[in-house]
Design a protein around this motif. Structure first.
Motif, short mmCIF file in Angstrom:
data_model
loop_
_atom_site.label_atom_id
_atom_site.label_comp_id
_atom_site.label_asym_id
_atom_site.label_seq_id
_atom_site.Cartn_x
_atom_site.Cartn_y
_atom_site.Cartn_z
N CYS A 105 0.84 -1.21 0.00
CA CYS A 105 0.00 0.00 0.00
C CYS A 105 0.87 1.25 0.00
O CYS A 105 0.62 2.21 -0.75
CB CYS A 105 -0.91 0.02 1.22
N VAL A 106 1.90 1.24 0.87
CA VAL A 106 2.76 2.42 0.98
C VAL A 106 3.57 2.62 -0.31
O VAL A 106 3.76 3.75 -0.77
CB VAL A 106 3.69 2.33 2.21
N ALA A 107 4.02 1.51 -0.89
CA ALA A 107 4.80 1.61 -2.13
C ALA A 107 3.95 2.23 -3.24
O ALA A 107 4.41 3.12 -3.97
CB ALA A 107 5.30 0.23 -2.55
N VAL A 108 2.70 1.79 -3.34
CA VAL A 108 1.81 2.35 -4.37
C VAL A 108 1.55 3.83 -4.08
O VAL A 108 1.59 4.67 -5.00
CB VAL A 108 0.48 1.54 -4.43
N ALA A 109 1.29 4.14 -2.79
CA ALA A 109 1.07 5.55 -2.42
C ALA A 109 2.29 6.39 -2.77
O ALA A 109 2.17 7.53 -3.26
CB ALA A 109 0.77 5.66 -0.93
N SER A 110 3.48 5.84 -2.55
CA SER A 110 4.72 6.56 -2.86
C SER A 110 4.83 6.80 -4.36
O SER A 110 5.19 7.90 -4.81
CB SER A 110 5.95 5.75 -2.42
N LEU A 111 4.50 5.77 -5.13
CA LEU A 111 4.56 5.91 -6.59
C LEU A 111 3.59 7.00 -7.06
O LEU A 111 3.93 7.80 -7.94
CB LEU A 111 4.22 4.57 -7.26
N ILE A 112 2.42 7.03 -6.44
CA ILE A 112 1.44 8.07 -6.82
C ILE A 112 2.01 9.46 -6.52
O ILE A 112 1.98 10.36 -7.36
CB ILE A 112 0.10 7.87 -6.05
N ALA A 113 2.58 9.60 -5.29
CA ALA A 113 3.12 10.91 -4.90
C ALA A 113 4.25 11.34 -5.84
O ALA A 113 4.32 12.50 -6.27
CB ALA A 113 3.62 10.85 -3.46
N VAL A 114 5.13 10.39 -6.13
CA VAL A 114 6.26 10.72 -7.01
C VAL A 114 5.77 11.00 -8.44
O VAL A 114 6.26 11.91 -9.11
CB VAL A 114 7.33 9.59 -6.98
N ALA A 115 4.76 10.24 -8.88
CA ALA A 115 4.20 10.47 -10.21
C ALA A 115 3.61 11.88 -10.31
O ALA A 115 3.76 12.56 -11.33
CB ALA A 115 3.14 9.42 -10.51
N VAL A 116 2.98 12.30 -9.22
CA VAL A 116 2.44 13.68 -9.19
C VAL A 116 3.60 14.67 -9.32
O VAL A 116 3.52 15.67 -10.05
CB VAL A 116 1.64 13.93 -7.89
N GLY A 117 4.71 14.35 -8.62
CA GLY A 117 5.89 15.20 -8.69
C GLY A 117 6.46 15.28 -10.10
O GLY A 117 6.77 16.38 -10.59
N VAL A 118 6.57 14.13 -10.73
CA VAL A 118 7.10 14.09 -12.10
C VAL A 118 6.20 14.91 -13.02
O VAL A 118 6.69 15.74 -13.83
CB VAL A 118 7.20 12.62 -12.60
N ALA A 119 4.90 14.72 -12.86
CA ALA A 119 3.94 15.43 -13.71
C ALA A 119 4.05 16.94 -13.49
O ALA A 119 4.04 17.73 -14.45
CB ALA A 119 2.53 14.94 -13.42
N ALA A 120 4.20 17.34 -12.21
CA ALA A 120 4.29 18.78 -11.90
C ALA A 120 5.55 19.38 -12.50
O ALA A 120 5.51 20.49 -13.06
CB ALA A 120 4.27 18.98 -10.39
N ASP A 121 6.66 18.66 -12.37
CA ASP A 121 7.92 19.16 -12.92
C ASP A 121 7.84 19.27 -14.45
O ASP A 121 8.34 20.23 -15.03
CB ASP A 121 9.08 18.23 -12.53
N TYR A 122 7.20 18.28 -15.06
CA TYR A 122 7.06 18.30 -16.52
C TYR A 122 6.21 19.49 -16.96
O TYR A 122 6.54 20.19 -17.91
CB TYR A 122 6.45 16.98 -17.01
N THR A 123 5.12 19.73 -16.19
CA THR A 123 4.22 20.83 -16.54
C THR A 123 4.94 22.17 -16.39
O THR A 123 4.79 23.07 -17.25
CB THR A 123 2.98 20.82 -15.60
N THR A 124 5.72 22.30 -15.32
CA THR A 124 6.41 23.56 -15.06
C THR A 124 7.49 23.83 -16.12
O THR A 124 7.56 24.91 -16.69
CB THR A 124 7.09 23.53 -13.66
#
Lengths: 221, 324
Positions: A105-124
């Motif tokens: 569960c935590v690994a999936v949650a971490s992937l989601i958080a990091v994916a959000v980070g990647v997406a935000a950096d890409y958008t910026t």
């Protein structure tokens, strides 16, 4: 071998718990908040992906460990395990199923958080910085290594502690210290530090889990 | 309700020999020995803290550090615990489930863990829920059920895989009279199918209703084991003849003069108790009492030789245990 059955069973219990809900949704939100705070301060901007990974390792590890310890102590004190232990299964499978389900569960949650980070950096930036994927992978590997150690510490403390209060205190003060052990190679700037970190984390987590299983095997219910 | 004796084969299925268990310096069980035959219902009674739950936990493999011999079927505990676990179903005294589980989810999990296939579990769940009168609650969360209903879910999980041995620790606690009646019917039906049942209870009338044999435990020691009639026969209390008068009369006082009668007293209006001398033949004294009643012209509703009740037997042995 009842481990897969116990694992999927525990997973059903954990994935919709309140703590997990926080990890699924809360972690990315907290990471976004950090990003805003960082924008307001001076200095070089840290990629959002790295912030997400930092949040994951510090928050998710502690939360997962507390959740595991509290859940085990409660179930132990309410005699929930009696119905499992009178069935033809190995005690170690109960312990491993708990660890694996929360870790998943935590690994999936971490992937989601990091994916959000990647997406935000890409958008910026409208493009990935050249080293971002490598940095992200390394940060995630280190974060998940620390979470593995935290989770195994949570399991051991849960089995050993008589009350929720004692368990929570031990996890917050002891578990957090133990989860930093895998960072030693990185702190010492060793070559291939991330690899050593993952290996060290695996060794520490395995030792803690073996101790937890041994303790659970001896426990009288 | 008729007592068990369904498929009791007489072959020992559960064996406890010289079982002793210490909790640090406290001796919870002291040399406990008894056997339960295949298909027999064994009622286990004793005061709080006597060691009933400890015995049951040893029998189901939850407690391993004891001395003595424990066998379930062909398997020795604690060494062959995993094999023995395939044979047994257990309802603990304080049943608890994880709060997020529904009845269906809990039964599915425990059925699968007991070795049933997904299809077998799916077929079996409606059957056991009907057996414990809980069909309507199949998809409810267990945390939302009452104590009595949770107890029924506990019984359902113990029955799911049709175990050969059923160990029930205070199964009637928290059940209403109708549920208690239904429970006893289930136990008797299972015994008739050959299930061996060990159950403890504080409600002695329930034990009396279903148990083929009874074991009385006090202060960690087995005080008596036997059928209710055997326990009554072993009981060395004063035998008493009860005479129920149709009309008030003082003539009963003349019964004092009969051979074998130690004393006669009016227990309550119209109820006369004649206590027998220790060595008196009860049948002969009852005959002479009946003859005297006829001779004296006393009008009666009935004459009965009083037997000790399970309550009296229980109290006697528990008090003996306390004084020992």
């Amino acid at each position: 071998m009842k481990l897969p059955l116990l694992y999927s069973d525990e997973l059903k219990g954990f994935y919709k718990s309140k703590v997990m809900l926080f990890l699924w949704v809360g972690l990315p939100i907290v990471a976004v908040l950090f990003r805003f705070v960082q924008y307001g301060s001076s200095g070089q901007a840290i990629p959002f992906t790295v912030i997400s990974a930092l949040v994951v390792s510090s928050l998710a590890g502690t939360l997962a460990a507390v959740m595991l310890a509290v859940s085990i102590i409660n179930e132990k004190n309410r005699h929930v395990y009696e119905l499992f232990l009178i069935r033809p299964l190995k005690r170690r499978d109960i312990v491993l199923a708990k660890f694996l389900s929360v870790y998943t569960c935590v690994a999936v949650a971490s992937l989601i958080a990091v994916a959000v980070g990647v997406a935000a950096d890409y958008t910026t930036a409208n493009a990935f910085p050249p080293t971002i994927l490598n940095d992200t992978a390394q940060s995630l590997a280190i974060s998940l290594s620390m979470v593995a150690v935290s989770c195994s510490a949570g399991v051991l403390i849960g089995i050993a502690s008589p009350t929720v209060l004692v368990g929570a205190i031990l996890v917050i003060y002891g578990g957090n210290q133990i989860s930093v052990i895998p960072l030693v190679p990185t702190m010492l700037n060793l070559p291939e530090a991330p690899l050593f970190t993952v290996a060290l984390a695996a060794a520490v987590a395995a030792s803690l889990l073996i101790s937890a299983v041994a303790l659970f095997e001896r426990k009288q219910f | 309700m008729a007592s068990g004796n369904g498929a009791n084969t007489g072959k020992p299925f559960v064996v406890l020999r010289s079982v002793t268990k210490n909790y640090f310096s406290f001796r919870a069980l002291d040399n406990v020995s008894f056997e339960i035959s295949e298909g027999e219902i064994f009622g286990y009674i004793g005061p709080n803290g006597a060691g009933k739950t400890t015995t049951m936990k040893i029998l189901v493999g939850l407690i391993s550090d004891f001395t003595g011999e424990v066998r379930v079927g062909d398997y020795s505990l604690p060494k062959q615990k995993e094999e023995a676990h395939k044979l047994l179903g257990y309802l603990p005294q304080n049943i608890a489930f994880q709060e997020w589980r529904t009845v269906n989810h809990a039964l599915t999990t425990f059925g699968r863990l007991s070795g049933l296939t997904a299809e077998q579990v799916e077929n079996r769940i409606p059957e056991v829920l009907e057996l414990v009168a809980l069909s309507d609650a199949r998809h409810k969360k267990i945390s939302q059920l009452s104590g009595g209903m949770t107890q029924k879910v506990g019984l359902a999980q113990a029955l799911l895989h049709e175990p050969k041995l059923l160990v029930l620790d205070e199964p009637l606690g928290g059940l209403d009279p109708l549920s208690r009646y239904q429970f006893k019917e289930v136990v008797l039906a299972l015994s008739k199918k050959g299930t061996t049942i060990l159950f403890s209870s504080h409600i002695l009338s329930d034990v009396q209703d279903v148990a083929d044999r009874i074991g009385i435990l006090s202060h960690g020691r087995i005080r008596q084991v036997g059928t209710l009639n055997e326990l009554k026969a072993r009981m060395t209390i004063e035998k008493t003849i009860e005479v129920l008068l149709s009309h008030q009369s003082d003539k009963w006082q003349q019964l004092k003069t009969l051979n074998g009668i130690k004393s006669v007293e009016q227990a309550s209006p119209g109820r006369i108790h004649a206590k027998l001398e220790t060595n008196a033949d009860a049948d002969e004294v009852v005959n002479s009492v009946v003859q005297s009643i006829v001779k004296l012209g006393i009008k009666v509703q009935g004459v009965t030789l009083l037997q000790p009740s399970l309550d009296e037997i229980y109290l006697k042995h528990v008090q003996e245990g306390e004084n020992a």
